[in-house]
Motif scaffolding. Sequence first.
Motif, PDB file in Angstrom:
ATOM      1  N   HIS A 156       0.842  -1.195   0.000  1.00  0.00           N
ATOM      2  CA  HIS A 156       0.000   0.000   0.000  1.00  0.00           C
ATOM      3  C   HIS A 156       0.879   1.247   0.000  1.00  0.00           C
ATOM      4  O   HIS A 156       2.001   1.231   0.509  1.00  0.00           O
ATOM      5  CB  HIS A 156      -0.921   0.019   1.225  1.00  0.00           C
ATOM      6  N   THR A 157       0.351   2.329  -0.557  1.00  0.00           N
ATOM      7  CA  THR A 157       1.097   3.584  -0.606  1.00  0.00           C
ATOM      8  C   THR A 157       1.215   4.197   0.782  1.00  0.00           C
ATOM      9  O   THR A 157       0.341   4.026   1.638  1.00  0.00           O
ATOM     10  CB  THR A 157       0.405   4.591  -1.534  1.00  0.00           C
ATOM     11  N   GLN A 158       2.311   4.927   0.964  1.00  0.00           N
ATOM     12  CA  GLN A 158       2.564   5.631   2.213  1.00  0.00           C
ATOM     13  C   GLN A 158       2.966   7.060   1.901  1.00  0.00           C
ATOM     14  O   GLN A 158       3.444   7.360   0.800  1.00  0.00           O
ATOM     15  CB  GLN A 158       3.675   4.945   3.016  1.00  0.00           C
ATOM     16  N   ALA A 159       2.779   7.946   2.869  1.00  0.00           N
ATOM     17  CA  ALA A 159       3.206   9.333   2.695  1.00  0.00           C
ATOM     18  C   ALA A 159       4.705   9.367   2.389  1.00  0.00           C
ATOM     19  O   ALA A 159       5.499   8.684   3.031  1.00  0.00           O
ATOM     20  CB  ALA A 159       2.890  10.140   3.943  1.00  0.00           C
ATOM     21  N   GLY A 160       5.086  10.145   1.393  1.00  0.00           N
ATOM     22  CA  GLY A 160       6.480  10.246   0.995  1.00  0.00           C
ATOM     23  C   GLY A 160       6.877   9.326  -0.139  1.00  0.00           C
ATOM     24  O   GLY A 160       7.948   9.489  -0.731  1.00  0.00           O
ATOM     25  N   ASP A 161       6.031   8.338  -0.460  1.00  0.00           N
ATOM     26  CA  ASP A 161       6.358   7.408  -1.551  1.00  0.00           C
ATOM     27  C   ASP A 161       6.357   8.117  -2.900  1.00  0.00           C
ATOM     28  O   ASP A 161       5.536   9.010  -3.145  1.00  0.00           O
ATOM     29  CB  ASP A 161       5.317   6.279  -1.617  1.00  0.00           C
ATOM     30  N   LEU A 162       7.264   7.686  -3.772  1.00  0.00           N
ATOM     31  CA  LEU A 162       7.171   8.071  -5.177  1.00  0.00           C
ATOM     32  C   LEU A 162       6.128   7.183  -5.838  1.00  0.00           C
ATOM     33  O   LEU A 162       6.205   5.954  -5.735  1.00  0.00           O
ATOM     34  CB  LEU A 162       8.515   7.882  -5.872  1.00  0.00           C
ATOM     35  N   VAL A 163       5.151   7.783  -6.473  1.00  0.00           N
ATOM     36  CA  VAL A 163       4.098   7.008  -7.123  1.00  0.00           C
ATOM     37  C   VAL A 163       4.049   7.360  -8.600  1.00  0.00           C
ATOM     38  O   VAL A 163       4.545   8.405  -9.033  1.00  0.00           O
ATOM     39  CB  VAL A 163       2.718   7.269  -6.480  1.00  0.00           C
ATOM     40  N   GLN A 164       3.437   6.469  -9.356  1.00  0.00           N
ATOM     41  CA  GLN A 164       3.253   6.687 -10.784  1.00  0.00           C
ATOM     42  C   GLN A 164       1.770   6.586 -11.105  1.00  0.00           C
ATOM     43  O   GLN A 164       1.115   5.606 -10.741  1.00  0.00           O
ATOM     44  CB  GLN A 164       4.040   5.658 -11.590  1.00  0.00           C
ATOM     45  N   LEU A 165       1.242   7.598 -11.751  1.00  0.00           N
ATOM     46  CA  LEU A 165      -0.119   7.551 -12.277  1.00  0.00           C
ATOM     47  C   LEU A 165      -0.037   7.340 -13.782  1.00  0.00           C
ATOM     48  O   LEU A 165       0.648   8.088 -14.484  1.00  0.00           O
ATOM     49  CB  LEU A 165      -0.875   8.847 -11.978  1.00  0.00           C
TER      50      LEU A 165
END
Length: 286
Positions: free
Chosen positions: A9-18
């Motif tokens: 699961h995503t967390q604050a500070g993670d690099l994400v890709q949309l």
Amino acid sequence: MLWNTKTTHTQAGDLVQLVGLRHKSFIFPLIPGGDFQTHRGVLKHDDLIGLSWGTQVFSHLGAPFFLLQPTLADLLLDLKRNTQILYPKDIGFILITMGIGPGQKVLEAGTGSGAMTIALAHAVGEEGRVVSYEQREQMQNLARKNLNRTGLVSRVDFKLRDIQEGFDETDADAFFLDVPNPYDYIAQVRAALKPGGFFCCIVPTANQAEILLRVMRRNRFAFIEMCEVLLRYYKPEPDRLRPTDRMVAHTGFLIFGRRIEPSEDPRAKDLNAEVGFSREDNEAEQ
């Protein structure tokens, strides 16, 4: 900011890709209270934090996106750059061929925008070390920013220096060289490598490659190989399977070698000649 590949699961500070329609991709860090704005609408970071990777999300205008962990290739192609970066097709082959892995000490010269630096830092792991030499302060600052973005900067030592002066390190497991005139620094590279250590260089033209090959042999590098990596994708449609319209063709010649310690014993003559080292040839060149 952290490139996080070990969670569900995503967390604050993670690099994400949309990834949206027509595979349009956006990579950014999740910041509590932040907004991601695009021409297809706005998504609030707080609504993305805590979601499982792979979830489909929607902007306030209803535009669909998939929420994904970016791959190393995604990050490298998304880098801010002032010069041409190495392509993932080349980087992957280099890492495997040189045997780069956890705990190793790896040197590079010609940091550039930091694409190879990121890949090396990822490969050597938390116990390894990458030392990256660059002569241009502006490029080094950009590379440092790109490393900070991935959370891998703590694995890298940046050094600002003309490599004609040589390197501080010895007994490096591997050395990657990406400068316009690599043949001028092969003696310095040899001094920094451990016996048997791996060397790789990328050059764009055959003229550079020819000079480099001669200098490598003169400096007792063996098991020399030269290649280029060409990559062609196919349309993944079973009913109309065919190559895509474009391919990633020549981006540079890759030249590999190993530091050897040849023996003067007459029994070694045939093997030395077989791996490309001949005392007679080297004496003739000199």
